[in-house]
Design an enzyme around this catalytic site. Structure first.
Site, PDB file in Angstrom:
ATOM      1  N   ASN A   7       0.303 -13.120 -35.458  1.00  0.00           N
ATOM      2  CA  ASN A   7       1.095 -12.436 -36.301  1.00  0.00           C
ATOM      3  C   ASN A   7       2.260 -13.229 -36.588  1.00  0.00           C
ATOM      4  O   ASN A   7       3.089 -13.456 -35.171  1.00  0.00           O
ATOM      5  CB  ASN A   7       1.358 -11.041 -35.735  1.00  0.00           C
ATOM      6  CG  ASN A   7       2.428 -10.160 -36.611  1.00  0.00           C
ATOM      7  OD1 ASN A   7       3.334 -10.851 -36.847  1.00  0.00           O
ATOM      8  ND2 ASN A   7       2.056  -9.118 -36.813  1.00  0.00           N
ATOM      9  N   HIS A  10       7.767 -12.794 -36.482  1.00  0.00           N
ATOM     10  CA  HIS A  10       8.923 -13.049 -35.710  1.00  0.00           C
ATOM     11  C   HIS A  10       9.489 -14.381 -35.995  1.00  0.00           C
ATOM     12  O   HIS A  10      10.519 -14.751 -35.540  1.00  0.00           O
ATOM     13  CB  HIS A  10       8.760 -12.448 -34.454  1.00  0.00           C
ATOM     14  CG  HIS A  10       8.741 -11.214 -34.108  1.00  0.00           C
ATOM     15  ND1 HIS A  10       9.443 -10.249 -34.596  1.00  0.00           N
ATOM     16  CD2 HIS A  10       7.631 -10.386 -33.633  1.00  0.00           C
ATOM     17  CE1 HIS A  10       9.006  -8.970 -34.485  1.00  0.00           C
ATOM     18  NE2 HIS A  10       7.913  -9.027 -33.820  1.00  0.00           N
ATOM     19  N   HIS A  43       3.208  -8.706 -41.625  1.00  0.00           N
ATOM     20  CA  HIS A  43       3.816  -7.262 -41.891  1.00  0.00           C
ATOM     21  C   HIS A  43       5.024  -7.262 -43.112  1.00  0.00           C
ATOM     22  O   HIS A  43       5.853  -7.851 -42.669  1.00  0.00           O
ATOM     23  CB  HIS A  43       4.199  -6.706 -40.715  1.00  0.00           C
ATOM     24  CG  HIS A  43       4.415  -4.934 -40.793  1.00  0.00           C
ATOM     25  ND1 HIS A  43       4.684  -4.360 -39.703  1.00  0.00           N
ATOM     26  CD2 HIS A  43       4.535  -4.273 -41.988  1.00  0.00           C
ATOM     27  CE1 HIS A  43       5.082  -3.037 -40.248  1.00  0.00           C
ATOM     28  NE2 HIS A  43       4.918  -3.070 -41.528  1.00  0.00           N
ATOM     29  N   ARG A  45       7.345  -5.569 -44.459  1.00  0.00           N
ATOM     30  CA  ARG A  45       8.105  -4.245 -44.162  1.00  0.00           C
ATOM     31  C   ARG A  45       8.807  -4.001 -45.478  1.00  0.00           C
ATOM     32  O   ARG A  45       9.303  -4.653 -46.452  1.00  0.00           O
ATOM     33  CB  ARG A  45       9.083  -4.209 -42.998  1.00  0.00           C
ATOM     34  CG  ARG A  45       8.250  -4.340 -41.753  1.00  0.00           C
ATOM     35  CD  ARG A  45       9.442  -4.418 -40.562  1.00  0.00           C
ATOM     36  NE  ARG A  45       9.678  -2.814 -40.735  1.00  0.00           N
ATOM     37  CZ  ARG A  45       9.336  -1.993 -39.564  1.00  0.00           C
ATOM     38  NH1 ARG A  45       8.493  -2.294 -38.735  1.00  0.00           N
ATOM     39  NH2 ARG A  45       9.921  -0.843 -39.874  1.00  0.00           N
ATOM     40  N   ARG A  49      12.982  -6.935 -43.469  1.00  0.00           N
ATOM     41  CA  ARG A  49      13.665  -7.270 -42.177  1.00  0.00           C
ATOM     42  C   ARG A  49      13.233  -8.849 -41.700  1.00  0.00           C
ATOM     43  O   ARG A  49      14.081  -9.290 -41.348  1.00  0.00           O
ATOM     44  CB  ARG A  49      13.764  -6.578 -41.230  1.00  0.00           C
ATOM     45  CG  ARG A  49      12.814  -6.378 -40.539  1.00  0.00           C
ATOM     46  CD  ARG A  49      12.820  -5.407 -39.393  1.00  0.00           C
ATOM     47  NE  ARG A  49      13.140  -4.041 -39.487  1.00  0.00           N
ATOM     48  CZ  ARG A  49      12.758  -2.865 -38.571  1.00  0.00           C
ATOM     49  NH1 ARG A  49      12.284  -3.270 -37.573  1.00  0.00           N
ATOM     50  NH2 ARG A  49      13.145  -1.704 -39.058  1.00  0.00           N
ATOM     51  N   GLU A  70      -0.279  -6.374 -43.240  1.00  0.00           N
ATOM     52  CA  GLU A  70       0.001  -5.185 -42.455  1.00  0.00           C
ATOM     53  C   GLU A  70       0.989  -4.469 -43.358  1.00  0.00           C
ATOM     54  O   GLU A  70       1.916  -5.230 -44.022  1.00  0.00           O
ATOM     55  CB  GLU A  70       0.736  -5.172 -41.388  1.00  0.00           C
ATOM     56  CG  GLU A  70      -0.164  -5.791 -40.035  1.00  0.00           C
ATOM     57  CD  GLU A  70       0.442  -5.915 -38.885  1.00  0.00           C
ATOM     58  OE1 GLU A  70      -0.163  -6.352 -37.751  1.00  0.00           O
ATOM     59  OE2 GLU A  70       1.591  -5.493 -38.798  1.00  0.00           O
ATOM     60  N   THR A 101       6.634  -1.223 -35.030  1.00  0.00           N
ATOM     61  CA  THR A 101       5.861   0.010 -35.263  1.00  0.00           C
ATOM     62  C   THR A 101       5.512   0.744 -33.857  1.00  0.00           C
ATOM     63  O   THR A 101       4.996   0.226 -33.224  1.00  0.00           O
ATOM     64  CB  THR A 101       4.519  -0.597 -35.918  1.00  0.00           C
ATOM     65  OG1 THR A 101       4.984  -1.735 -36.747  1.00  0.00           O
ATOM     66  CG2 THR A 101       3.587   0.536 -36.501  1.00  0.00           C
ATOM     67  N   GLU A 151      -7.626  -0.226 -36.471  1.00  0.00           N
ATOM     68  CA  GLU A 151      -6.948  -1.171 -35.158  1.00  0.00           C
ATOM     69  C   GLU A 151      -6.368   0.082 -34.398  1.00  0.00           C
ATOM     70  O   GLU A 151      -5.546   0.624 -34.462  1.00  0.00           O
ATOM     71  CB  GLU A 151      -5.926  -2.057 -35.973  1.00  0.00           C
ATOM     72  CG  GLU A 151      -5.134  -2.791 -34.805  1.00  0.00           C
ATOM     73  CD  GLU A 151      -4.465  -4.050 -35.416  1.00  0.00           C
ATOM     74  OE1 GLU A 151      -5.050  -4.847 -36.290  1.00  0.00           O
ATOM     75  OE2 GLU A 151      -3.326  -4.430 -34.959  1.00  0.00           O
ATOM     76  N   HIS A 191      -0.809  -4.630 -30.508  1.00  0.00           N
ATOM     77  CA  HIS A 191       0.537  -4.147 -30.239  1.00  0.00           C
ATOM     78  C   HIS A 191       0.903  -4.340 -28.722  1.00  0.00           C
ATOM     79  O   HIS A 191       0.352  -3.528 -28.242  1.00  0.00           O
ATOM     80  CB  HIS A 191       0.780  -2.777 -30.763  1.00  0.00           C
ATOM     81  CG  HIS A 191       2.499  -2.716 -30.972  1.00  0.00           C
ATOM     82  ND1 HIS A 191       3.325  -2.275 -30.360  1.00  0.00           N
ATOM     83  CD2 HIS A 191       2.886  -2.662 -32.343  1.00  0.00           C
ATOM     84  CE1 HIS A 191       4.418  -2.550 -30.840  1.00  0.00           C
ATOM     85  NE2 HIS A 191       4.317  -2.397 -31.989  1.00  0.00           N
TER      86      HIS A 191
HETATM   87  N1  PXP Z   1      -0.801  -4.861 -34.865  1.00  0.00           N
HETATM   88  C1  PXP Z   1      -0.196  -4.246 -35.766  1.00  0.00           C
HETATM   89  C2  PXP Z   1      -0.698  -3.155 -36.748  1.00  0.00           C
HETATM   90  C3  PXP Z   1       1.169  -4.315 -35.637  1.00  0.00           C
HETATM   91  O1  PXP Z   1       2.106  -3.401 -36.427  1.00  0.00           O
HETATM   92  C4  PXP Z   1       1.995  -5.421 -34.819  1.00  0.00           C
HETATM   93  C5  PXP Z   1       3.350  -5.349 -34.828  1.00  0.00           C
HETATM   94  O2  PXP Z   1       3.748  -5.847 -35.852  1.00  0.00           O
HETATM   95  C6  PXP Z   1       1.215  -5.932 -34.117  1.00  0.00           C
HETATM   96  C7  PXP Z   1      -0.407  -5.895 -33.896  1.00  0.00           C
HETATM   97  C8  PXP Z   1       1.589  -7.066 -33.210  1.00  0.00           C
HETATM   98  O3  PXP Z   1       2.264  -6.462 -32.120  1.00  0.00           O
HETATM   99  P1  PXP Z   1       3.050  -7.654 -31.121  1.00  0.00           P
HETATM  100  O4  PXP Z   1       3.790  -8.360 -31.965  1.00  0.00           O
HETATM  101  O5  PXP Z   1       3.719  -6.632 -30.198  1.00  0.00           O
HETATM  102  O6  PXP Z   1       1.909  -8.530 -30.526  1.00  0.00           O
END
Ligand code: PXP
Length: 247
Positions: A7, A10, A43, A45, A49, A70, A101, A151, A191
Site C-alpha cells: 500500500n 503514505h 486507497h 479517500r 488526503r 481500496e 481506517t 480482507e 492493517h
Molecule cells: N488494508 C486496508 C483495507 C486498509 O484500509 C489499510 C490502510 O489503508 C491497510 C490494509 C494497510 O494498513 P497499514 O498501512 O497499517 O499497513
C-alpha cells in the site's frame, strides 16, 4: 503461497504534506515491485488526503502487476472504479475524522448498499473484497452480499498489548479465516501489520494475501523501499514455510 500487496498511500501523504509534486506514488510502486511486491494497493479517500485520482490512473496505466483499489461504497467511487478497472477492489468504511481506517465495514448494517456495490463491480469483472472485523457474523455477511474475498482487519491484533491480549486477538483472526474459508470465501488480511507482528498472520494457511503500507513506508526511510518490501516478503514466506513444515 502468500502474496504481498504494498500500500503506497503514505508516499502520497508525504507529498501532500508540502503540496509538492514529489515523491510520486508511481515511482514508489516501481520500487515496491523491484522489492518483490505482488500487487499495488491504493486507497482513494473521499477527502483525497493522500492518493489523488491521477495517481491511480498513472499506476493503472503503467504497471503490469495487479492493482487493488481500496474505496468506500459510494456512487462516485463506483463510477471511478468502473472507469479505471482495477483488478481488485476492497470495500472499506470511511469516516472523515479518522486518522486511518478504524474498523471493518458494517456489511450487515448497510447490506443493500454493499450488495449493490459488489454487484456493480463484479459485473465489470472486478474481484471484490470487503474489509471486515474478525468475527463470524461479518464473514457470513460478506458471503451474503456476494463478495468473493474477505480482507480481515488485523488492527485489533496489531494494537493489542501483552501476550494474552495478542493471542486473544490472533485467535479471533484465525477463527474468522477458518469460517471464511469454509464458506468458500478467499481470505486476505491487513492493517497495522509490521515486521514484528506479521509472522502469526502470514503463517495462517487460509490467508492468500496481506496488504501492508505504513510499516513498509516507514522502514523505507532507512533502507529504501525495495529492501523494505523484500524484508517483509521474506518474513512472510519464512512464516509460511515454517507453518507448512509443522503440519
Ligand atoms: N488494508 C486496508 C483495507 C486498509 O484500509 C489499510 C490502510 O489503508 C491497510 C490494509 C494497510 O494498513 P497499514 O498501512 O497499517 O499497513
Amino acid at each position: 503461497m502468500i502474496r504481498l500487496g504494498v500500500n503506497i498511500d503514505h508516499v502520497a501523504t508525504v507529498r501532500q504534506a508540502r503540496g509538492e509534486r514529489f515523491p510520486e506514488p508511481l515511482a514508489a510502486a516501481h520500487a515496491a515491485i523491484l522489492g518483490g511486491a505482488d500487487l499495488i494497493t491504493m486507497h482513494l479517500r473521499e477527502d483525497r488526503r493522500h492518493i489523488q485520482d491521477r495517481d491511480v490512473e498513472l499506476v493503472r496505466e503503467a504497471l503490469a502487476v495487479p492493482l487493488n483499489l481500496e474505496m468506500a461504497c459510494t456512487e462516485a467511487m463506483v463510477a471511478f472504479a468502473r472507469r479505471i478497472r482495477p483488478d481488485h477492489v476492497c470495500l472499506v468504511p470511511e469516516k472523515r475524522e479518522e486518522v486511518t481506517t478504524e474498523g471493518g465495514l458494517d456489511v450487515a448494517g448497510q447490506r443493500d448498499n454493499v450488495k449493490a456495490t459488489v454487484d456493480a463491480l463484479r459485473a465489470d469483472g472486478i474481484v471484490v473484497s470487503v474489509f471486515v472485523d474478525p468475527d463470524e457474523q461479518a464473514m457470513l455477511a460478506a458471503n451474503d452480499v456476494g463478495a468473493e474475498v474477505v480482507e480481515i482487519h488485523t488492527g485489533r491484533y496489531a494494537n493489542a498489548r501483552g501476550d494474552a491480549a495478542v493471542v486473544h486477538e490472533f485467535m479471533a483472526i484465525r477463527k474468522a479465516a477458518t469460517t471464511a474459508h469454509q464458506l468458500g470465501l478467499r481470505v486476505h488480511a491487513g492493517h497495522g501489520l509490521t515486521y514484528r507482528n506479521v509472522w502469526r498472520v502470514a503463517a495462517l494457511p487460509e490467508v492468500e494475501e496481506l496488504n501492508i503500507g505504513f510499516a513498509l513506508v516507514a522502514r523505507s526511510l532507512f533502507v529504501g523501499l525495495p529492501a523494505a518490501v523484500r524484508e517483509m516478503r521474506d518474513e512472510m514466506l519464512r512464516a509460511r514455510e515454517a507453518a507448512r513444515q509443522d503440519l
